[in-house]
Design a protein around this motif. Sequence first.
Motif, mmCIF file in Angstrom:
data_model
loop_
_atom_site.group_PDB
_atom_site.id
_atom_site.type_symbol
_atom_site.label_atom_id
_atom_site.label_comp_id
_atom_site.label_asym_id
_atom_site.label_seq_id
_atom_site.Cartn_x
_atom_site.Cartn_y
_atom_site.Cartn_z
ATOM 1 N N PHE A 21 5.996 -6.139 8.913
ATOM 2 C CA PHE A 21 5.744 -6.221 7.705
ATOM 3 C C PHE A 21 5.001 -7.350 6.697
ATOM 4 O O PHE A 21 3.966 -6.908 6.377
ATOM 5 C CB PHE A 21 6.829 -5.729 7.307
ATOM 6 N N MET A 22 5.295 -9.312 7.795
ATOM 7 C CA MET A 22 4.519 -9.999 7.487
ATOM 8 C C MET A 22 3.147 -10.141 7.250
ATOM 9 O O MET A 22 2.276 -10.398 7.408
ATOM 10 C CB MET A 22 5.641 -11.228 8.129
ATOM 11 N N HIS A 23 3.219 -9.575 8.791
ATOM 12 C CA HIS A 23 1.643 -9.813 9.424
ATOM 13 C C HIS A 23 0.671 -8.853 7.909
ATOM 14 O O HIS A 23 0.048 -9.204 8.322
ATOM 15 C CB HIS A 23 1.314 -9.612 10.553
ATOM 16 N N ASP A 24 1.365 -7.716 7.615
ATOM 17 C CA ASP A 24 0.850 -7.048 6.968
ATOM 18 C C ASP A 24 0.270 -6.994 5.525
ATOM 19 O O ASP A 24 -0.211 -6.888 4.763
ATOM 20 C CB ASP A 24 0.849 -5.850 6.737
ATOM 21 N N ARG A 28 -2.820 -9.344 3.695
ATOM 22 C CA ARG A 28 -3.346 -8.154 1.719
ATOM 23 C C ARG A 28 -3.397 -9.084 1.148
ATOM 24 O O ARG A 28 -3.460 -9.166 -0.964
ATOM 25 C CB ARG A 28 -2.418 -7.109 1.708
ATOM 26 N N HIS A 29 -2.311 -10.529 0.424
ATOM 27 C CA HIS A 29 -1.964 -11.359 0.420
ATOM 28 C C HIS A 29 -2.468 -12.992 1.090
ATOM 29 O O HIS A 29 -2.299 -13.950 0.703
ATOM 30 C CB HIS A 29 -0.659 -11.291 -0.508
#
Length: 69
Positions: A21-24, A28-29
């Motif tokens: 989740f953190m990688h994605d 994206r941000h």
Amino acid sequence: MKHTEKYGPASRAYVSEFDQFMHDFLARHPEVEEDRRRGWDIWWDHRVDLDELDQQRENAVSVKPYVYD
């Protein structure tokens, strides 16, 4: 070695759902990473004036080891 190469699907190491989740999220941000680095610079990587630090140490009032004396 990039972060994705070390921990991504190319390596067979376990990657938790949170890490995924953190990688994605960071992909994206990118502004979050910029903000994190700016905060790091403010709180940790600041310049220290050694002369001022010496002056503060000289002006400090010593504290008794036992405060109820």
